[in-house]
Design a protein around this motif. Structure first.
Motif, PDB file in Angstrom:
ATOM      1  N   ASN A  20       1.083  -0.910   0.043  1.00 33.36           N
ATOM      2  CA  ASN A  20       0.010  -0.496  -0.002  1.00 33.36           C
ATOM      3  C   ASN A  20       0.659   1.354   0.502  1.00 33.36           C
ATOM      4  O   ASN A  20       0.361   2.330  -0.620  1.00 33.36           O
ATOM      5  N   ARG A  32       2.495   1.440  -9.611  1.00 36.43           N
ATOM      6  CA  ARG A  32       1.641   1.160  -9.120  1.00 36.43           C
ATOM      7  C   ARG A  32       0.525   0.379  -8.858  1.00 36.43           C
ATOM      8  O   ARG A  32       0.116  -0.027  -7.829  1.00 36.43           O
ATOM      9  N   ALA A  33       0.570   0.020 -10.313  1.00 34.42           N
ATOM     10  CA  ALA A  33      -0.422  -1.035 -10.687  1.00 34.42           C
ATOM     11  C   ALA A  33      -0.112  -2.224  -9.970  1.00 34.42           C
ATOM     12  O   ALA A  33      -0.610  -3.889  -8.895  1.00 34.42           O
ATOM     13  N   ILE A  36      -0.456  -2.313  -6.266  1.00 33.71           N
ATOM     14  CA  ILE A  36      -2.064  -2.516  -5.345  1.00 33.71           C
ATOM     15  C   ILE A  36      -2.577  -3.959  -5.412  1.00 33.71           C
ATOM     16  O   ILE A  36      -2.618  -4.511  -4.474  1.00 33.71           O
ATOM     17  N   GLN A  37      -1.661  -4.666  -6.448  1.00 32.02           N
ATOM     18  CA  GLN A  37      -1.949  -6.041  -6.815  1.00 32.02           C
ATOM     19  C   GLN A  37      -1.536  -7.123  -6.285  1.00 32.02           C
ATOM     20  O   GLN A  37      -1.899  -8.029  -5.319  1.00 32.02           O
ATOM     21  N   HIS A  54     -11.591  -5.459  -4.647  1.00 30.63           N
ATOM     22  CA  HIS A  54     -11.601  -3.857  -5.555  1.00 30.63           C
ATOM     23  C   HIS A  54      -9.345  -3.368  -5.379  1.00 30.63           C
ATOM     24  O   HIS A  54     -10.506  -2.844  -6.721  1.00 30.63           O
ATOM     25  N   ALA A  55      -8.435  -4.505  -5.022  1.00 29.16           N
ATOM     26  CA  ALA A  55      -7.547  -3.788  -5.289  1.00 29.16           C
ATOM     27  C   ALA A  55      -7.362  -4.405  -6.696  1.00 29.16           C
ATOM     28  O   ALA A  55      -6.630  -3.614  -7.597  1.00 29.16           O
ATOM     29  N   GLY A  57      -9.214  -5.156  -9.320  1.00 32.00           N
ATOM     30  CA  GLY A  57      -9.917  -4.006  -9.831  1.00 32.00           C
ATOM     31  C   GLY A  57      -9.623  -2.064 -10.171  1.00 32.00           C
ATOM     32  O   GLY A  57      -9.492  -2.211 -11.426  1.00 32.00           O
ATOM     33  N   GLU A  58      -8.440  -1.916  -9.449  1.00 27.27           N
ATOM     34  CA  GLU A  58      -8.044  -0.851  -8.679  1.00 27.27           C
ATOM     35  C   GLU A  58      -7.170  -1.019  -9.859  1.00 27.27           C
ATOM     36  O   GLU A  58      -6.401  -0.056 -10.365  1.00 27.27           O
ATOM     37  N   GLN A  61      -7.906  -1.406 -13.337  1.00 24.95           N
ATOM     38  CA  GLN A  61      -7.977  -0.084 -13.607  1.00 24.95           C
ATOM     39  C   GLN A  61      -6.810   0.561 -14.023  1.00 24.95           C
ATOM     40  O   GLN A  61      -6.510   1.742 -14.849  1.00 24.95           O
ATOM     41  N   ALA A  62      -5.763   1.105 -13.423  1.00 28.62           N
ATOM     42  CA  ALA A  62      -5.105   1.670 -13.069  1.00 28.62           C
ATOM     43  C   ALA A  62      -3.711   1.014 -14.268  1.00 28.62           C
ATOM     44  O   ALA A  62      -3.756   2.260 -15.206  1.00 28.62           O
TER      45      ALA A  62
END
Length: 195
Positions: A20, A32-33, A36-37, A54-55, A57-58, A61-62
């Motif tokens: 994080n 960043r992606a 996050i994963q 959620h992570a 998916g984020e 998306q990133a």
């Protein structure tokens, strides 16, 4: 990388926190992606289904938002296929039914099928085949599990990947104990135990 090291050493709380922090600090889209994963994977291991999904998916998306000028060349393989494989891994941690394990295995294999063949047969990708095999076994599919173990073994035995060969042996032992007379399992046993 510290978050990855925490995962390797089994410190999942630190894996989540460090991932994080890396995601918040990253200026490169790919970095960043991936952070996050990785944090999402930690959440999945800890049983936080909503947070993990959620992570990932984020992260997806990133990454689809495009590359930044800050992305280092070493992120060349950080593409949608990698995140789909990671989604499959997250789904294996979260699986609580035969259907959920089957979905996880198929998610991993769909991502592998999207890779160029030269990459698809590399050592680091073989470990994903082992993960898919374990998920197939957990879904009650010994034929598919054995097929993926054989594919992974064919790669790792050429590349000399001792870590992957060890993972193959562990998953195979579980499959062979559960389905010792299944023809696909027997074929996998013969290939894996060949010297």
């Amino acid at each position: 990388m510290r978050g990855h090291l925490a995962w390797v050493t089994g410190d999942i709380g630190s894996m989540a926190a460090l991932s994080n922090a890396a995601a918040e600090m990253a200026t490169a889209v790919g970095t960043r992606a991936m952070a996050i994963q990785q944090g999402g994977r930690a959440l999945a291991i800890m049983g936080d289904k909503d947070g993990a999904l959620h992570a990932i998916g984020e992260a997806e998306q990133a990454l689809t938002g495009g590359k930044s000028g800050d992305d280092p060349d070493s992120l060349y393989f950080y593409g949608p296929e990698l995140l789909t494989r990671q989604r499959g891994i997250i789904l294996t941690y979260l699986a609580d039914s035969l259907t959920a394990y089957l979905r996880a295995a198929n998610t991993i294999l769909d991502a592998l099928a999207a890779l160029p063949s030269a990459v698809r047969d590399s050592e680091w990708v073989a470990s994903y085949r082992v993960r898919a095999a374990a998920a197939f076994a957990a879904s009650g599919e010994p034929d598919a599990a054995s097929a993926e173990l054989r594919r992974a073994h064919a790669i790792a035995s050429v590349t000399g990947g001792s870590k992957t060969l060890g993972e193959i042996a562990r998953v195979h032992a579980r499959i062979a104990a559960k389905w010792p007379t299944n023809p696909w399992v027997v074929e996998a046993t013969e290939q894996i135990t060949e010297r």
